[in-house]
Design a protein around this motif. Structure first.
Motif, PDB file in Angstrom:
ATOM      1  N   ARG A 211       4.693   7.191   3.336  1.00 37.58           N
ATOM      2  CA  ARG A 211       4.196   7.962   2.191  1.00 37.58           C
ATOM      3  C   ARG A 211       5.169   7.914   1.008  1.00 37.58           C
ATOM      4  O   ARG A 211       4.768   8.178  -0.118  1.00 37.58           O
ATOM      5  N   HIS A 212       6.433   7.617   1.300  1.00 36.22           N
ATOM      6  CA  HIS A 212       7.456   7.731   0.264  1.00 36.22           C
ATOM      7  C   HIS A 212       8.148   6.394  -0.048  1.00 36.22           C
ATOM      8  O   HIS A 212       8.433   6.115  -1.207  1.00 36.22           O
ATOM      9  N   LEU A 213       8.428   5.604   0.956  1.00 35.85           N
ATOM     10  CA  LEU A 213       9.092   4.304   0.769  1.00 35.85           C
ATOM     11  C   LEU A 213       7.996   3.246   0.751  1.00 35.85           C
ATOM     12  O   LEU A 213       7.615   2.696   1.789  1.00 35.85           O
ATOM     13  N   ILE A 214       7.507   2.972  -0.454  1.00 35.68           N
ATOM     14  CA  ILE A 214       6.273   2.203  -0.632  1.00 35.68           C
ATOM     15  C   ILE A 214       6.584   0.743  -0.939  1.00 35.68           C
ATOM     16  O   ILE A 214       7.442   0.438  -1.774  1.00 35.68           O
ATOM     17  N   THR A 215       5.869  -0.165  -0.273  1.00 34.05           N
ATOM     18  CA  THR A 215       5.939  -1.592  -0.587  1.00 34.05           C
ATOM     19  C   THR A 215       4.940  -1.917  -1.682  1.00 34.05           C
ATOM     20  O   THR A 215       3.759  -1.574  -1.573  1.00 34.05           O
TER      21      THR A 215
END
Length: 225
Positions: A211-215
Motif C-alpha cells: 500500500r505504501h512502497l509502490i512500484t
C-alpha cells in the motif's frame, strides 16, 4: 552522530585517527584500499571522507573523482604530497579541503567540522506518517503502528530515506541504484527489486499487495503515505 570514513593504507595511522574521531563523538570506519573506500561510500553512507592519495590499488585522485561523480559528500584529502600542483589538482577534482602530513589532530578536526558545515543545507528532515508505519529521518527510525521499532540494514534505510525525501513522487530506478550501488551498477535492477522486497516484508502489512512502497512499472518506486 557524524560518520567519518577514513581512507588510508597505513594501519597504525588509520587506527589512531579512528580513535581520535570516536573520542570526539564521531562514528568512524576505516578503508585501506581505494576499492574498499568506494564500496564503503555506497554501503555505509558516511557524512565526510578523509582520503589519503597514496593507496595500494588505486590512485587517491581516481578514488576522489569516482566518489565525486555521483556524490556531493565532503571529502578532505590527507596526504604527504605537498606541492601546489597536487593541492590544485585535488581541489579542482572536487576535494573540499587539503591537509598535508604531518598534521595536528586539532587542525584536522577543525577542517572536518568546517567541511561538514559547508555541505549544502537541506530542509528539516521530514517525518512521514503512513497508515502502517512512521519514518523519522532525523532520528533514523522507523516505527510500526504497533509501536515496534523496525531494524533496517544500512542499504534498506538508505533506500527508504531516498523515497521518504521524495514522498509521493516517483524516484527513478537509475537514480536509486546510483545512490545505493554507485555509478557503475545503475543497470543492475535486480538488486533494487531485492532491496524493495526486503523493505516490504518489514514494513507492509501484506508485502504481496503493498500500500505504501509502490512500484511504478518501468520507471521506479514511490512512497505513498
Amino acid at each position: 552522530m557524524t560518520r567519518v570514513l577514513i581512507v588510508d593504507d597505513e594501519p597504525a595511522l588509520a587506527r589512531a585517527l579512528a580513535v581520535v574521531f570516536r573520542a570526539n563523538r564521531y562514528e568512524a570506519q576505516v578503508a585501506t584500499t581505494g576499492a574498499a573506500a568506494v564500496q564503503a561510500v555506497t554501503d555505509w553512507h558516511p557524512d565526510v571522507v578523509v582520503l589519503d592519495l597514496g593507496l595500494p590499488d588505486l590512485d587517491g585522485m581516481d578514488v576522489l573523482r569516482a566518489i565525486r561523480s555521483w556524490s556531493s559528500l565532503p571529502i578532505v584529502v590527507l596526504s604527504a604530497r605537498q606541492t601546489s600542483d597536487d593541492k590544485v589538482e585535488a581541489l579542482d577534482a572536487g576535494a573540499d579541503d587539503y591537509v598535508t602530513k604531518p598534521f595536528g589532530t586539532d587542525e584536522l578536526l577543525a577542517r572536518i567540522r568546517a567541511a561538514v558545515r559547508r555541505r549544502p543545507a537541506e530542509d528539516d528532515p521530514p517525518v512521514v506518517h503512513a497508515a502502517a508505519f512512521t519514518v523519522d529521518l532525523a532520528l533514523r527510525r522507523v516505527v510500526l503502528t504497533s509501536g515496534e521499532t523496525v531494524r533496517l540494514t544500512p542499504t534498506e534505510w538508505h533506500l527508504l530515506e531516498l523515497l521518504t525525501r521524495n514522498v509521493g513522487k516517483i524516484v527513478g530506478r537509475r537514480e536509486l541504484l546510483q545512490e545505493l550501488r554507485g555509478p557503475n551498477l545503475d543497470a543492475e535492477t535486480h538488486y533494487l527489486r531485492v532491496y524493495m522486497a526486503q523493505l516490504r516484508r518489514k514494513l507492509e502489512p501484506d508485502p504481496a499487495r503493498p500500500r505504501h512502497l509502490i512500484t511504478e512499472a518501468g520507471v521506479g518506486y514511490r512512497l505513498q503515505p
